[in-house]
Design a protein around this motif. Structure first.
Motif, PDB file in Angstrom:
ATOM      1  N   LEU A   2       0.840  -1.190   0.000  1.00 48.54           N
ATOM      2  CA  LEU A   2       0.000   0.000   0.000  1.00 48.54           C
ATOM      3  C   LEU A   2       0.878   1.244   0.000  1.00 48.54           C
ATOM      4  N   PRO A   3       0.472   2.286  -0.713  1.00 47.26           N
ATOM      5  CA  PRO A   3       1.269   3.521  -0.745  1.00 47.26           C
ATOM      6  C   PRO A   3       1.123   4.303   0.547  1.00 47.26           C
ATOM      7  N   ALA A   4       2.140   5.115   0.827  1.00 43.60           N
ATOM      8  CA  ALA A   4       2.105   6.037   1.963  1.00 43.60           C
ATOM      9  C   ALA A   4       2.687   7.359   1.511  1.00 43.60           C
ATOM     10  N   PRO A   5       2.390   8.440   2.211  1.00 39.83           N
ATOM     11  CA  PRO A   5       2.960   9.739   1.835  1.00 39.83           C
ATOM     12  C   PRO A   5       4.485   9.681   1.809  1.00 39.83           C
ATOM     13  N   LEU A   6       5.087  10.254   0.772  1.00 41.04           N
ATOM     14  CA  LEU A   6       6.538  10.192   0.616  1.00 41.04           C
ATOM     15  C   LEU A   6       7.247  11.100   1.622  1.00 41.04           C
ATOM     16  N   LEU A   7       6.755  12.313   1.765  1.00 41.53           N
ATOM     17  CA  LEU A   7       7.369  13.311   2.650  1.00 41.53           C
ATOM     18  C   LEU A   7       8.868  13.385   2.389  1.00 41.53           C
ATOM     19  N   ASP A   8       9.717  13.183   3.426  1.00 42.42           N
ATOM     20  CA  ASP A   8      11.168  13.282   3.233  1.00 42.42           C
ATOM     21  C   ASP A   8      11.833  11.900   3.131  1.00 42.42           C
ATOM     22  N   GLY A   9      11.041  10.878   2.808  1.00 37.76           N
ATOM     23  CA  GLY A   9      11.573   9.518   2.804  1.00 37.76           C
ATOM     24  C   GLY A   9      12.721   9.284   1.857  1.00 37.76           C
ATOM     25  N   LEU A  10      12.742   9.982   0.714  1.00 43.03           N
ATOM     26  CA  LEU A  10      13.795   9.759  -0.283  1.00 43.03           C
ATOM     27  C   LEU A  10      14.679  10.983  -0.477  1.00 43.03           C
ATOM     28  N   ASP A  11      14.702  11.874   0.487  1.00 38.28           N
ATOM     29  CA  ASP A  11      15.631  12.996   0.412  1.00 38.28           C
ATOM     30  C   ASP A  11      17.063  12.464   0.428  1.00 38.28           C
ATOM     31  N   GLY A  12      17.968  13.198  -0.207  1.00 37.41           N
ATOM     32  CA  GLY A  12      19.361  12.756  -0.223  1.00 37.41           C
ATOM     33  C   GLY A  12      19.644  11.765  -1.345  1.00 37.41           C
ATOM     34  N   ALA A  23       0.928   6.880  -6.724  1.00 38.64           N
ATOM     35  CA  ALA A  23      -0.045   6.756  -5.634  1.00 38.64           C
ATOM     36  C   ALA A  23       0.502   7.340  -4.336  1.00 38.64           C
ATOM     37  N   ALA A  24       1.821   7.246  -4.141  1.00 38.60           N
ATOM     38  CA  ALA A  24       2.427   7.785  -2.916  1.00 38.60           C
ATOM     39  C   ALA A  24       2.322   9.300  -2.864  1.00 38.60           C
ATOM     40  N   LEU A  25       2.232   9.923  -4.019  1.00 36.56           N
ATOM     41  CA  LEU A  25       2.133  11.378  -4.063  1.00 36.56           C
ATOM     42  C   LEU A  25       0.719  11.863  -3.776  1.00 36.56           C
ATOM     43  N   GLU A  26      -0.238  10.933  -3.813  1.00 39.32           N
ATOM     44  CA  GLU A  26      -1.630  11.315  -3.654  1.00 39.32           C
ATOM     45  C   GLU A  26      -2.233  10.880  -2.317  1.00 39.32           C
ATOM     46  N   THR A  27      -1.569   9.962  -1.615  1.00 41.87           N
ATOM     47  CA  THR A  27      -2.138   9.434  -0.374  1.00 41.87           C
ATOM     48  C   THR A  27      -1.896  10.395   0.790  1.00 41.87           C
TER      49      THR A  27
END
Length: 265
Positions: A2-12, A23-27
């Motif tokens: 299931l998708p989840a909000p990305l927030l700062d998960g992939l920063d760096g 979908a992660a950008l919309e949840t």
């Protein structure tokens, strides 16, 4: 999945390797809490990249809303956050953390050696622990902004082992791609003994990094559910010191093991 909000998960550095699902950008965080309820989740294990503070705390907030117990495998300050501990307690859920120890990893080896020296009457004077690896965890930690909480967590572990006012450092120091999932730790401890004599320990530990945490995660999940079954909530100190590098109340290795066994019995 299931998708989840990305927030700062992939920063760096990770942002160049991982493709983000639309979908992660919309949840939303509310959808995460709903999914926890709909799927009847008992224990949520947070294993997001170190430094993803917003994303990690979003999952913690969703767990509170859903009344779900959390195992925080990251160095993010959750179990050490007094307000979060209170909110989990109010929700009737358990919060275990922070920063999962490996089964036999750099921190466990380092703190066990420190405890040994202190138990024999030696006085540590300086120490370091340098870790390199080639998986995406080490790639993420190569970013100083992402690795700061990891250094803080390891420092807490050394203090719990008995080090105070001792020159030293411990943490990830390099990404070496060809090592893949191999982690290499170089640890050094200097101490003084009777009549001012000096002792120095140099050790090298090489482990397959990812599987080294599997058994500890299983024990943490069991501990979290056991605590709930016993009617406990919030932070559970007796179950935490052995399983995590930076729990609210750290203990030397032998004391942490005894505390955990008492809890488990």
């Amino acid at each position: 999945m299931l998708p989840a909000p990305l927030l700062d998960g992939l920063d760096g550095p990770l942002g160049t390797l991982v493709e983000t699902s639309a979908a992660a950008l919309e949840t939303t965080s509310e959808s995460v809490a709903k999914a926890l309820v709909d799927h009847e989740v008992h224990v949520l294990v947070i294993t997001l990249p170190t430094g993803a503070s917003q994303a990690i705390r979003m999952f913690a907030q969703a767990a509170i809303a859903a009344g779900v117990t959390v195992v925080n495998a990251t160095p993010e300050k959750l179990a050490r956050d007094e307000d979060l501990r209170r909110r989990f307690a109010d929700a009737g859920a358990v919060l275990l953390g922070d920063d999962l120890r490996s089964h036999v990893g750099a921190t466990t080896l380092h703190t066990t050696l420190i405890e040994l020296l202190i138990s024999r009457g030696l006085v540590p004077t300086s120490t370091y622990q340098l870790n390199v690896g080639g998986n995406t965890d080490f790639l993420n930690l190569a970013d100083a902004g992402r690795s700061a909480s990891k250094f803080d967590s390891k420092a807490n572990a050394l203090r719990a082992a008995g080090l105070t006012d001792v020159a030293g450092t411990a943490g990830p120091t390099g990404y070496i791609g060809h090592l893949a999932d191999t982690k290499v730790c170089f640890a050094n401890i200097k101490a003084t003994s009777v009549l001012g004599s000096e002792l120095e320990i140099d050790v090298k530990l090489t482990v397959e990094d990812s599987p080294n945490a599997a058994g500890v995660i299983a024990n943490a999940v069991r501990a979290g559910q056991t605590a709930v079954d016993r009617g406990l909530s919030g932070s559970v100190d007796d179950a935490s010191a052995l399983l995590f590098k930076s729990p609210p109340h750290g203990l030397p290795e032998s004391e942490a093991r005894a505390s955990f066994l008492d809890f488990a019995s």
